[in-house]
Each structure stands twice: as C-alpha cells, then as structure tokens.
Design a protein around this motif. Structure first.
Motif, PDB file in Angstrom:
ATOM      1  N   VAL A 357      44.523  38.460  49.947  1.00  0.00           N
ATOM      2  CA  VAL A 357      43.144  37.969  49.918  1.00  0.00           C
ATOM      3  C   VAL A 357      42.225  39.057  50.454  1.00  0.00           C
ATOM      4  O   VAL A 357      42.316  39.455  51.617  1.00  0.00           O
ATOM      5  CB  VAL A 357      42.991  36.686  50.761  1.00  0.00           C
ATOM      6  CG1 VAL A 357      41.548  36.190  50.699  1.00  0.00           C
ATOM      7  CG2 VAL A 357      43.950  35.617  50.283  1.00  0.00           C
ATOM      8  N   GLU A 358      41.335  39.532  49.604  1.00  0.00           N
ATOM      9  CA  GLU A 358      40.390  40.573  50.017  1.00  0.00           C
ATOM     10  C   GLU A 358      39.248  39.957  50.810  1.00  0.00           C
ATOM     11  O   GLU A 358      38.710  38.902  50.443  1.00  0.00           O
ATOM     12  CB  GLU A 358      39.830  41.297  48.795  1.00  0.00           C
ATOM     13  CG  GLU A 358      38.904  42.451  49.162  1.00  0.00           C
ATOM     14  CD  GLU A 358      38.259  43.108  47.960  1.00  0.00           C
ATOM     15  OE1 GLU A 358      37.861  44.269  48.072  1.00  0.00           O
ATOM     16  OE2 GLU A 358      38.138  42.433  46.898  1.00  0.00           O
ATOM     17  N   MET A 359      38.850  40.621  51.901  1.00  0.00           N
ATOM     18  CA  MET A 359      37.762  40.174  52.764  1.00  0.00           C
ATOM     19  C   MET A 359      36.803  41.345  52.958  1.00  0.00           C
ATOM     20  O   MET A 359      37.213  42.435  53.388  1.00  0.00           O
ATOM     21  CB  MET A 359      38.300  39.725  54.120  1.00  0.00           C
ATOM     22  CG  MET A 359      39.404  38.674  54.066  1.00  0.00           C
ATOM     23  SD  MET A 359      38.806  37.028  53.658  1.00  0.00           S
ATOM     24  CE  MET A 359      38.012  36.565  55.197  1.00  0.00           C
ATOM     25  N   ILE A 360      35.527  41.128  52.671  1.00  0.00           N
ATOM     26  CA  ILE A 360      34.498  42.156  52.822  1.00  0.00           C
ATOM     27  C   ILE A 360      33.501  41.668  53.864  1.00  0.00           C
ATOM     28  O   ILE A 360      32.838  40.646  53.662  1.00  0.00           O
ATOM     29  CB  ILE A 360      33.753  42.419  51.493  1.00  0.00           C
ATOM     30  CG1 ILE A 360      34.739  42.771  50.381  1.00  0.00           C
ATOM     31  CG2 ILE A 360      32.700  43.496  51.680  1.00  0.00           C
ATOM     32  CD1 ILE A 360      35.514  44.028  50.637  1.00  0.00           C
ATOM     33  N   GLY A 361      33.371  42.364  54.992  1.00  0.00           N
ATOM     34  CA  GLY A 361      32.443  41.930  56.032  1.00  0.00           C
ATOM     35  C   GLY A 361      32.547  42.785  57.257  1.00  0.00           C
ATOM     36  O   GLY A 361      32.683  44.000  57.167  1.00  0.00           O
ATOM     37  N   LEU A 376      34.916  36.433  50.587  1.00  0.00           N
ATOM     38  CA  LEU A 376      36.126  36.461  49.791  1.00  0.00           C
ATOM     39  C   LEU A 376      35.674  36.644  48.345  1.00  0.00           C
ATOM     40  O   LEU A 376      35.310  35.667  47.677  1.00  0.00           O
ATOM     41  CB  LEU A 376      36.929  35.169  49.931  1.00  0.00           C
ATOM     42  CG  LEU A 376      37.642  34.885  51.250  1.00  0.00           C
ATOM     43  CD1 LEU A 376      36.684  34.603  52.395  1.00  0.00           C
ATOM     44  CD2 LEU A 376      38.610  33.708  51.076  1.00  0.00           C
ATOM     45  N   PRO A 377      35.635  37.882  47.839  1.00  0.00           N
ATOM     46  CA  PRO A 377      35.024  38.114  46.518  1.00  0.00           C
ATOM     47  C   PRO A 377      35.691  37.336  45.393  1.00  0.00           C
ATOM     48  O   PRO A 377      35.010  36.786  44.519  1.00  0.00           O
ATOM     49  CB  PRO A 377      35.184  39.620  46.318  1.00  0.00           C
ATOM     50  CG  PRO A 377      35.325  40.189  47.683  1.00  0.00           C
ATOM     51  CD  PRO A 377      36.040  39.150  48.468  1.00  0.00           C
ATOM     52  N   ALA A 378      37.016  37.262  45.395  1.00  0.00           N
ATOM     53  CA  ALA A 378      37.708  36.581  44.303  1.00  0.00           C
ATOM     54  C   ALA A 378      37.459  35.078  44.315  1.00  0.00           C
ATOM     55  O   ALA A 378      37.476  34.433  43.264  1.00  0.00           O
ATOM     56  CB  ALA A 378      39.206  36.863  44.385  1.00  0.00           C
ATOM     57  N   GLN A 379      37.232  34.535  45.507  1.00  0.00           N
ATOM     58  CA  GLN A 379      37.004  33.091  45.638  1.00  0.00           C
ATOM     59  C   GLN A 379      35.527  32.722  45.675  1.00  0.00           C
ATOM     60  O   GLN A 379      35.193  31.540  45.693  1.00  0.00           O
ATOM     61  CB  GLN A 379      37.689  32.578  46.915  1.00  0.00           C
ATOM     62  CG  GLN A 379      39.206  32.581  46.860  1.00  0.00           C
ATOM     63  CD  GLN A 379      39.819  33.960  47.056  1.00  0.00           C
ATOM     64  OE1 GLN A 379      39.178  34.854  47.625  1.00  0.00           O
ATOM     65  NE2 GLN A 379      41.049  34.159  46.619  1.00  0.00           N
ATOM     66  N   HIS A 380      34.646  33.728  45.768  1.00  0.00           N
ATOM     67  CA  HIS A 380      33.197  33.484  45.842  1.00  0.00           C
ATOM     68  C   HIS A 380      32.842  32.571  47.013  1.00  0.00           C
ATOM     69  O   HIS A 380      32.032  31.638  46.893  1.00  0.00           O
ATOM     70  CB  HIS A 380      32.674  32.895  44.535  1.00  0.00           C
ATOM     71  CG  HIS A 380      33.017  33.698  43.319  1.00  0.00           C
ATOM     72  ND1 HIS A 380      32.428  34.910  43.049  1.00  0.00           N
ATOM     73  CD2 HIS A 380      33.917  33.485  42.327  1.00  0.00           C
ATOM     74  CE1 HIS A 380      32.920  35.405  41.936  1.00  0.00           C
ATOM     75  NE2 HIS A 380      33.839  34.565  41.481  1.00  0.00           N
ATOM     76  N   VAL A 381      33.449  32.849  48.156  1.00  0.00           N
ATOM     77  CA  VAL A 381      33.251  32.071  49.373  1.00  0.00           C
ATOM     78  C   VAL A 381      32.924  33.022  50.514  1.00  0.00           C
ATOM     79  O   VAL A 381      33.493  34.117  50.601  1.00  0.00           O
ATOM     80  CB  VAL A 381      34.514  31.258  49.732  1.00  0.00           C
ATOM     81  CG1 VAL A 381      34.346  30.551  51.070  1.00  0.00           C
ATOM     82  CG2 VAL A 381      34.835  30.240  48.641  1.00  0.00           C
TER      83      VAL A 381
END
Length: 409
Positions: A357-361, A376-381
């Motif tokens: 799970v990729e996390m950007i922040g 979470l870019p893939a989940q749009h959350v």
C-alpha cells in the motif's frame, strides 16, 4: 484537477516495503517515551466515537477503524492516553474516531476536533511555499546557497557553495543535523526557551557534513531552517507569515496556526501532550513554538481534519500555478528509511505499508505528540492521525491502513 495516480519514483525507489512494525519517531523536538502509570492507562481505555460526517461512510468500516483506535491504546508498546483518527474520501465521505483521554488529571476525553502540535508535518507546508516562490520567478530550485543566503549563514558550512535549494528540500544536501539527543534533553528541561535559527545553525556547524552534496539522502532538520531563512530573505517577512499567506489562508485551514516564538499556549480545544522526564509522566503541552523552527517541533498547531484538507489540496495542485511544480514535488528519489519509507520528494515522504500500500504524506513528532497524514493514491483515501505521546504510531496506523486498503480492493 483530478486526483493523482501513483507517484513518480526514480531509480526504482518503491521496491522496498515495510517489513517490520516500527514506523518512525524522532522528528525535531521528540523526547524518548516510557510507560504511563497503570491508573492512567486504564482511564485511557475509555473511548468516544465521533459522529460520521455523512451517511455514505460504511458503518462496517467505521467499526473496524474504531476498533483500531481501541486496540492501539491497549497495545503494551503505546503510552499515549488518547488518539484521533480521521479518514476522508470522495467516495466514502469523512469519518473521525477518537479514543482515550485528551487530558489526564483531570480526565478529559479526546475530542474529534482537538488541536495538537504536528511536528515535521510543517515541512510540506514550507516546501509548498518555496515552490510558490520559484513559480513566481523569485528563485531557482537549482540555485546554490551563496546565491540565496548571506555569507554569515553559508560561512558556517564548508560545503554550502555546492548545495542547491532543491537539495535542501529533498534532504540531499549533506548539511549536518543539529537535533541531537542532548538537545532533546535540553528542550525537555527548558521547554519555554525561545530558540533562534542562529542557534540551530551553530549546533549543526559543530558537526561534520554527512556526505558530499547531492550524493545521498539523510533526513535533516537544519535544511528546513535554512529554507526558512531563504523565504524570509525573499519575502521580507517571517516564514510563518509567508506560509500562512501562501498555504493556510488560501486553503481555509481555520484551525491551523503557526504561533509566534514566545507563545507557548494552544488556543481552543486541544489534546494535552505527555512524556516522561526523570521517571515521571509530565505534561509537555506548553513548549515554545520556536523549538525546531520551520523544521517542525512545536511550530505547527492543527487538527486531523485540516491536515487532510491540506494534503488533498496539495496533491490536486491547488497551491500551484503549474502542474509541473507538483510533478517536481512528487518525483521521489530513493530514500530508504525506517517505517517503510522508500522515497522522498520535495518535502513529501513516500512509504510502502504491508500489502504494498503506497502512502504519500509526512510524519511529524513534537514534544508529547505524534501525527501522520497521508494519501493512499490507489484507494483515493486520505488518513490523518494524532496521539498525545511522542512514540511509534504503528499499532494504530497499520490496522487502520489495512482496513482501508482491503475495503478498496
């Protein structure tokens, strides 16, 4: 502007994943954490569930997230009396959960809108301000430090002529770190001391360079202190004023402030901060905002809701005139570090959580607080959390992220 897909990574930086429990603690002003007393921990298990912001949020998912809050406070590695978790998604709606205590003795439950100090999460705020100045032609990201800082500053660092603004933003300058354990101890014992940037730079200059400029990655608070001086030199005002004008006010972050040095209080409802000193649990809420300056520490006071609004707006490009500016910010060079960090852009971290799970922040630790905000870019959350002890938030974040990722498969 549409939501971004997976971020750009150069040289295959995303290949490393989080394979251990520990995330990351140790941003500017962090103190070593130890156990709360048994009565306090027992009180911390009381919980309050915040109301969902809309009917669209999945009740089953809300229960999973609330369980993650409860379980985290029961985890023997967690000393925080309380925790807040906020989730935001165009598809899901918004949800905030709280558990435990925002204040101990007298006991006050954690509240969904409690403010806290967010530590190094201020770095993407500062980075965005620097990038705005670059867009307006006020500086080049590839300018060398002698072009943007006075001789009295760069004279402290022998490698400064080879360091660029971009290297400062991405922690690739090799400039030495000032935030050493002895300084954390000093901050704990004198939390109301007003620090100056010059003091930070002198402390850093006493250390050798970490590496030749541009040849490696090492997280360093000194770099963002130098960036604050660049902002002030270009704007003629304080870096706090520039960040407020360029980021906080345009995004309507009504509960986010950058208190001035000398103002150690937190206005409005807030969670108290706790830590250990000399074997005793102490309230660390009142620390001077000058601690760490633009690198983090006590500088940024905010809420989980404002953090998600900020990050969502940032990743949609709302703070910039040109999409290429955001592309540069989110071009992640390899930056392997604890907690599954695989890349660092310009003031933004990239992590890989279990399940790929990729996390950007960005993560932030201040005296008595730990906070995290990520997309979470893939989940749009987007998720934001805060606990009121400076410690590893993995027991909360890992199950929460797992619940969100499995819901959006």
């Amino acid at each position: 502007m549409p939501d971004l897909g997976p971020a750009t990574v150069v040289d295959g930086g995303a290949s490393r994943s989080l394979n251990r429990r520990t995330l990351l603690v140790g941003a500017a002003g962090a103190l070593a954490a130890a156990g709360l007393s048994a009565p306090v921990r027992a009180a911390a298990h009381r919980a309050l569930v915040a109301a969902s912001s809309g009917p669209r949020f999945d009740p089953a998912l809300a229960r999973q997230l609330q369980r993650a809050l409860h379980d985290a406070l029961r985890d023997p590695s967690i000393h925080a009396p309380g925790a807040i978790l906020h989730v935001r998604s165009a598809k899901l709606g918004a949800w905030t959960g709280v558990a435990g205590l925002g204040r101990v003795a007298p006991d006050v439950p954690m509240r969904p809108n409690d403010r806290f100090r967010a530590g190094s999460i201020v770095k993407p705020f500062v980075s965005a301000t620097v990038l705005q100045l670059a867009e307006r032609g006020r500086l080049s990201l590839d300018a060398k430090l002698p072009d943007v800082l006075p001789a009295s500053v760069i004279g402290r660092f022998p490698t400064a002529p080879d360091v660029t603004v971009r290297m400062l933003l991405s922690h690739r300058s090799g400039i030495p770190e000032w935030d050493l354990p002895a300084i954390d101890e000093q901050i704990a014992r004198d939390p109301l001391k007003v620090w100056t940037v010059s003091e930070f730079l002198d402390l850093a200059a006493a250390q050798p360079p970490a590496f030749a400029p541009g040849t490696n990655y090492k997280y360093c608070n000194t770099e963002y202190n130098l960036l604050s001086l660049i902002i002030e030199g270009l704007t003629g005002g304080s870096w706090r004023k520039a960040v407020t004008r360029g980021v906080i006010t345009p995004l309507g972050l009504r509960h986010t402030t950058l208190p001035a040095p000398g103002n150690a209080s937190i206005k409005g409802a807030h969670a108290h901060a706790y830590g250990e000193l000399d074997g005793r649990t102490v309230d660390q809420t009142r620390v001077d905002p000058s601690i760490a300056g633009a690198a983090g520490g006590g500088a940024l006071v905010t809420t989980v809701q404002d953090l998600t609004r900020f990050l969502d707006a940032l990743l949609k490009g709302r703070l910039f005139r040109h999409r290429d500016t955001l592309r540069q910010m989110l071009t992640f060079a390899p930056a392997p570090d604890v907690g599954g960090q695989v890349g660092y852009g310009l003031g933004v971290e990239q992590r890989i959580f279990p399940g790929n799970v990729e996390m950007i922040g960005h993560l932030g630790t201040a005296a008595g607080y730990n906070a995290y905000v990520a997309r979470l870019p893939a989940q749009h959350v987007t998720i934001a959390s805060a606990i009121n002890w400076a410690e590893d938030p993995s027991p909360l974040l890992l199950p929460a992220v797992h619940a969100l990722a499995t819901t959006h498969r």
